[in-house]
Each structure stands twice: as C-alpha cells, then as structure tokens.
Design a protein around this motif. Structure first.
Motif, PDB file in Angstrom:
ATOM      1  N   PHE A 158       0.929  -1.177  -0.005  1.00 56.11           N
ATOM      2  CA  PHE A 158       0.086   0.027  -0.138  1.00 56.11           C
ATOM      3  C   PHE A 158       0.808   1.290   0.004  1.00 56.11           C
ATOM      4  O   PHE A 158       0.442   2.374   0.098  1.00 56.11           O
ATOM      5  CB  PHE A 158      -0.929  -0.107   1.103  1.00 56.11           C
ATOM      6  N   SER A 159       2.262   1.086   0.117  1.00 55.02           N
ATOM      7  CA  SER A 159       3.095   2.030  -0.364  1.00 55.02           C
ATOM      8  C   SER A 159       2.983   2.704  -1.581  1.00 55.02           C
ATOM      9  O   SER A 159       2.469   2.159  -2.469  1.00 55.02           O
ATOM     10  CB  SER A 159       4.424   1.995   0.019  1.00 55.02           C
ATOM     11  N   GLY A 160       3.342   4.184  -1.852  1.00 56.73           N
ATOM     12  CA  GLY A 160       3.315   4.844  -3.303  1.00 56.73           C
ATOM     13  C   GLY A 160       4.237   4.050  -4.145  1.00 56.73           C
ATOM     14  O   GLY A 160       5.351   3.688  -3.667  1.00 56.73           O
ATOM     15  N   LYS A 161       3.807   4.198  -5.460  1.00 49.37           N
ATOM     16  CA  LYS A 161       4.853   3.550  -6.493  1.00 49.37           C
ATOM     17  C   LYS A 161       5.386   4.781  -7.049  1.00 49.37           C
ATOM     18  O   LYS A 161       5.054   5.755  -7.662  1.00 49.37           O
ATOM     19  CB  LYS A 161       4.051   2.982  -7.463  1.00 49.37           C
ATOM     20  N   PRO A 162       7.118   4.627  -7.036  1.00 49.72           N
ATOM     21  CA  PRO A 162       7.817   5.511  -7.469  1.00 49.72           C
ATOM     22  C   PRO A 162       7.558   6.028  -9.105  1.00 49.72           C
ATOM     23  O   PRO A 162       7.225   5.284  -9.710  1.00 49.72           O
ATOM     24  CB  PRO A 162       9.184   5.142  -7.098  1.00 49.72           C
ATOM     25  N   THR A 163       7.403   7.218  -9.445  1.00 53.25           N
ATOM     26  CA  THR A 163       7.229   7.768 -10.723  1.00 53.25           C
ATOM     27  C   THR A 163       8.533   8.147 -11.345  1.00 53.25           C
ATOM     28  O   THR A 163       8.377   8.696 -12.662  1.00 53.25           O
ATOM     29  CB  THR A 163       6.144   8.769 -10.830  1.00 53.25           C
ATOM     30  N   ALA A 164       9.510   8.175 -10.721  1.00 53.76           N
ATOM     31  CA  ALA A 164      10.990   8.489 -10.988  1.00 53.76           C
ATOM     32  C   ALA A 164      11.847   7.789 -10.580  1.00 53.76           C
ATOM     33  O   ALA A 164      11.886   6.907  -9.563  1.00 53.76           O
ATOM     34  CB  ALA A 164      11.213  10.089 -10.834  1.00 53.76           C
ATOM     35  N   THR A 165      13.073   7.775 -11.160  1.00 56.39           N
ATOM     36  CA  THR A 165      14.227   6.856 -10.768  1.00 56.39           C
ATOM     37  C   THR A 165      14.972   7.250  -9.244  1.00 56.39           C
ATOM     38  O   THR A 165      14.566   8.390  -8.863  1.00 56.39           O
ATOM     39  CB  THR A 165      15.234   6.525 -11.793  1.00 56.39           C
ATOM     40  N   GLY A 166      15.673   6.484  -8.591  1.00 57.95           N
ATOM     41  CA  GLY A 166      16.223   6.815  -7.571  1.00 57.95           C
ATOM     42  C   GLY A 166      15.911   6.270  -6.312  1.00 57.95           C
ATOM     43  O   GLY A 166      16.723   6.230  -5.114  1.00 57.95           O
ATOM     44  N   TRP A 167      14.805   5.558  -5.887  1.00 57.75           N
ATOM     45  CA  TRP A 167      14.650   4.766  -5.097  1.00 57.75           C
ATOM     46  C   TRP A 167      15.171   3.514  -4.624  1.00 57.75           C
ATOM     47  O   TRP A 167      14.712   2.318  -4.934  1.00 57.75           O
ATOM     48  CB  TRP A 167      13.086   4.504  -5.108  1.00 57.75           C
ATOM     49  N   ASN A 168      16.467   3.591  -4.448  1.00 61.00           N
ATOM     50  CA  ASN A 168      17.342   2.462  -4.231  1.00 61.00           C
ATOM     51  C   ASN A 168      17.353   2.098  -2.810  1.00 61.00           C
ATOM     52  O   ASN A 168      16.890   2.854  -1.875  1.00 61.00           O
ATOM     53  CB  ASN A 168      18.773   2.650  -4.730  1.00 61.00           C
ATOM     54  N   PRO A 169      17.916   0.975  -2.155  1.00 57.02           N
ATOM     55  CA  PRO A 169      18.189   0.734  -0.886  1.00 57.02           C
ATOM     56  C   PRO A 169      18.786   1.755   0.108  1.00 57.02           C
ATOM     57  O   PRO A 169      18.051   2.044   1.140  1.00 57.02           O
ATOM     58  CB  PRO A 169      18.943  -0.621  -0.890  1.00 57.02           C
ATOM     59  N   LYS A 170      19.492   2.568  -0.300  1.00 59.71           N
ATOM     60  CA  LYS A 170      20.065   3.756   0.486  1.00 59.71           C
ATOM     61  C   LYS A 170      19.005   4.683   0.715  1.00 59.71           C
ATOM     62  O   LYS A 170      19.066   5.209   1.744  1.00 59.71           O
ATOM     63  CB  LYS A 170      21.206   4.339  -0.311  1.00 59.71           C
ATOM     64  N   ARG A 171      18.335   5.048  -0.276  1.00 60.12           N
ATOM     65  CA  ARG A 171      17.300   6.065  -0.401  1.00 60.12           C
ATOM     66  C   ARG A 171      16.323   5.639   0.833  1.00 60.12           C
ATOM     67  O   ARG A 171      15.595   6.163   1.638  1.00 60.12           O
ATOM     68  CB  ARG A 171      16.646   6.182  -1.445  1.00 60.12           C
ATOM     69  N   ILE A 172      15.876   4.346   0.422  1.00 60.74           N
ATOM     70  CA  ILE A 172      14.778   3.670   1.397  1.00 60.74           C
ATOM     71  C   ILE A 172      15.144   3.791   2.947  1.00 60.74           C
ATOM     72  O   ILE A 172      14.709   4.041   3.765  1.00 60.74           O
ATOM     73  CB  ILE A 172      14.493   2.352   0.936  1.00 60.74           C
TER      74      ILE A 172
END
Length: 407
Positions: A158-172
């Motif tokens: 139920f979390s949002g779906k990224p619409t741009a790149t960059g959501w890697n483990p470090k950002r999470i």
C-alpha cells in the motif's frame, strides 16, 4: 484497491505533508471475483521435462495452487487480520509510505522497525507483532517488550509507487530513519531480512540519530574480492575455510534468475500484472530451498509456510498491482551498484541470526570482520530465507536476545 475515507480523514487531521493518516483496507468484491475468473481461465503450458525443480515452478505445484486459490482461499481472513492492527500512511521524500505501528502496553518497550524484502510484504512479519509487543503472553517478560513499526517498501503493498528513478536501498534507508523520527522515537533498533536486511544495513552505515543497533537474518558479510569471484564465475580466492567455501557455493547454486530479470528488464515482466498464475509462478521460484518448501506445502505437507501464508502474500501483490513497481527495486539496485551479500561497512552494534536454509549460511569468521561491533551471532536449527514468516518463534527469541544488551 481502496482506502476507506483516508483522504477525507487526512484533510481533517492535517494539511501538512508529514501528516500521519490512518489507513484501512477494503477490497471491492468485484476485484475478488475477477481474480478468481482469471485464475480459472489460465492457459497452461505443458509439463516440465525434468523430475525436479531445475526448470522452475513445476506444473503440478502451480496447478494445485490455482485450484486452491480459486476454490478454497479466502482473502477476507487476512484482510481482517491486517485491519486488526493500527496502520497508517505518511509522505516521506515525496512518496507515500504505508506502515503498521503497534505500541506495546509495557512502559519501557524498545521501538523496533522491521523491514521486509521481495517477494515479501508486511504480511511476512505480522506473526512477530503480538509476541514482540505483548511478550508476557508469549513466554517472555516485560523487559522483552517492543513497539513495532513495519513499513511497506516503495512500490510494494500500500506504499506509493515511485514515478521517477532513484528509490534504491540507500534512499529507502534514509526514509525509514525519517519515519522513526516522525513517530517520535529518539532511541530505536532495526531488523530485516532480504531487501530489508540490505536497507537496515545501510541504516547502520548512515547512523541516523536515534538508531542504536540492527539485527539481520541475512547477514551481508562476504568480502568484496570473494563476492566479485562468486558473481563473475571466476575461481575463488585461495585460503578460504571449508565453511567459507560452502557459503560461496550456496550463493552460486541459487542461480538468481528472477533477480537478473528484474535487475535488468523489470518492465518486460508486464505479463505478471495481467496473469495471477504467472505472478504466482514467478514469486514462488525464489531461492531453491524456500521454493521447495512452498511446493511441499501445496503437496499437503505441513511445515513452515501454509498454503494460506503463500497466497496471502501473492494476493496482496495482485490486488495492489505491484508486481512491476516492486520489481524495479532490483533495477534501481543494479544502477546503484550495490551487492546483495557483500559487507557494507556497518560500525553500529549488529546482531546476526543464521538460519540453515538461508540462501547462504554466513560464516562467523566473515561476520566478525563485516560487523566489528558484533553483539550477537547464532546459528538456528531450522528455518530459511523467510524466517519471520516460517519460524516466528525462533525469530522472536532471536530479536529479544539480540537487543537485550542495548536496552
């Protein structure tokens, strides 16, 4: 998928971006009916030409899964169970994060963030909630109590779906740290397996204010030069112990076909968003030991995961249409150049639990080098990659023991 009155309630509570909004699941009945229709309409391939699972998910296994899914499985049971816990959504770094948050009744409970991986979800860790928050009812004492936070990763559940790149483990990892701060926790620990382990390892590397230690059930301890040899197929470095050689061979024997596909061409897997049986066959073909465990569960054996356990998780992926958005995490990780199992450089206190059917058994020699502040290391007698889901009693005990010295 709908969230009952969430937007209206959010507007009433706060207009701030960092508002924490109550969340409720209510899947329309027509979506359940459509799911069953698609299962029944599956066009099947021919039977595999081998006797084992070396060609992937066996026809016998997936057909029995389909029969049970269409004729006996009841989504409303897990939906009701999820809704029995307080869960919420809040925006962090421009993306909505869904999370379960259960506070213990015990005054001195330790806050813990528990992170899932792929093909997991919040469902994977829900068996831990009651034993951790209410230990006196589950063989523990008040001093074992935790406040539990379980977020859904970006693009999952139920979390949002990224619409741009960059959501890697470090950002999470950074987002999870912000979540704990937003909840008011000034001293907390974090736990994870699979992607969850990688994320909490990076939390450990980043050392956000308030984080005092981490626990992993997929220790990332392989020395970089050994890790490079494993993935390239080159000869292993000389001087490895028998235990270290075994760990290398365990990594190699899993093949990781799913990871290479998602890590390079996740959008090509569009068929997973159109076929529930295609999605199920892909999701259960993870590491070979958990794959075999799941196959046995649909063959009538009762051990570890039940048929409902497996289908609760797959159905969540289907109803939220997150097969592709979840798969992109592998692509993001490839772009970021992050190794799954190589040591990350965590200096904070670390506890490691090694389950015998994990994708590899982390040798203590490597674990001590990877985590110079190792406060707990234990090899368990039973359990695999999805330890919290398969063996919640062992995992509960490990978490209690792991963080006892940090209270």
């Amino acid at each position: 998928m709908t969230q009952t009155n969430t937007k209206q309630l959010s507007n009433e509570l706060s207009t701030e971006k960092d508002a924490i909004r109550p969340f409720h699941i209510n899947v329309p009945e027509e979506e359940i009916i459509e799911l069953k229709r698609r299962i029944i309409a599956t066009r099947w391939p021919e039977k595999e030409t081998v006797a084992d699972q070396s060609q992937g998910t066996k026809l016998e296994t997936i057909q029995e899964l389909a029969r049970y899914w269409a004729c006996e499985y009841d989504w409303r049971k897990i939906e009701s169970r999820i809704n029995s816990y307080p869960h919420f959504i809040t925006e962090i770094d421009g993306l909505d994060f869904h999370f379960i948050h259960v506070r213990s009744k015990h005054e001195n409970a330790m806050p813990i963030l528990i992170a899932h991986g792929w093909p997991g979800s919040i469902i994977e860790q829900m068996k831990l909630i009651d034993p951790l928050t209410n230990p006196t009812a589950h063989g523990g004492s008040e001093s074992d109590a935790f406040h539990v936070v379980i977020p859904s990763m970006p693009g999952y559940g139920f979390s949002g779906k990224p619409t741009a790149t960059g959501w890697n483990p470090k950002r999470i990892a950074s987002a999870y740290s912000e979540l704990m701060t937003r909840l008011g926790y000034t001293k907390y620990v974090a736990q994870g397996g699979d992607w969850g382990s990688i994320v909490v390892n990076f939390m450990g590397v980043q050392e956000p204010k308030g984080l005092i230690g981490i626990h992993t059930n997929m220790p990332e301890v392989i020395p970089p030069e050994v890790d490079a040899a494993i993935w390239s197929g080159n000869p292993l470095p000389a001087g490895l112990s028998d235990e270290e050689k075994k760990a290398c061979e365990q990594v190699r024997e899993n093949k990781f076909a799913y990871a290479f596909q998602m890590g390079t061409r996740p959008q090509t897997l569009t068929g997973l968003a159109d076929s529930p049986i295609g999605l199920a066959a892909f999701m259960i073909d993870h590491d070979w030991k958990s794959h075999a465990l799941i196959a046995r569960s649909f063959a009538g054996f009762k051990e570890g995961l039940t048929r409902d356990d497996v289908l609760d998780n797959i159905t969540l992926f289907w109803l939220t249409n997150t097969a592709i958005s979840a798969a992109r995490l592998y692509w993001e990780n490839t772009v970021a150049g992050v190794s799954f199992f190589a040591a990350k450089g965590v200096k904070l206190p670390v506890a490691a639990s090694v389950f015998p059917d994990e994708m590899y058994e982390a040798p203590k020699s490597w674990t001590e080098k990877a985590y110079p502040n190792l406060i707990h290391y234990n090899k368990l007698p039973k359990g695999g990659h999805f330890a919290a889901w398969e063996q919640p009693e062992f995992m509960t005990s490990e978490i209690r023991t792991a963080f006892k010295s940090l209270r």
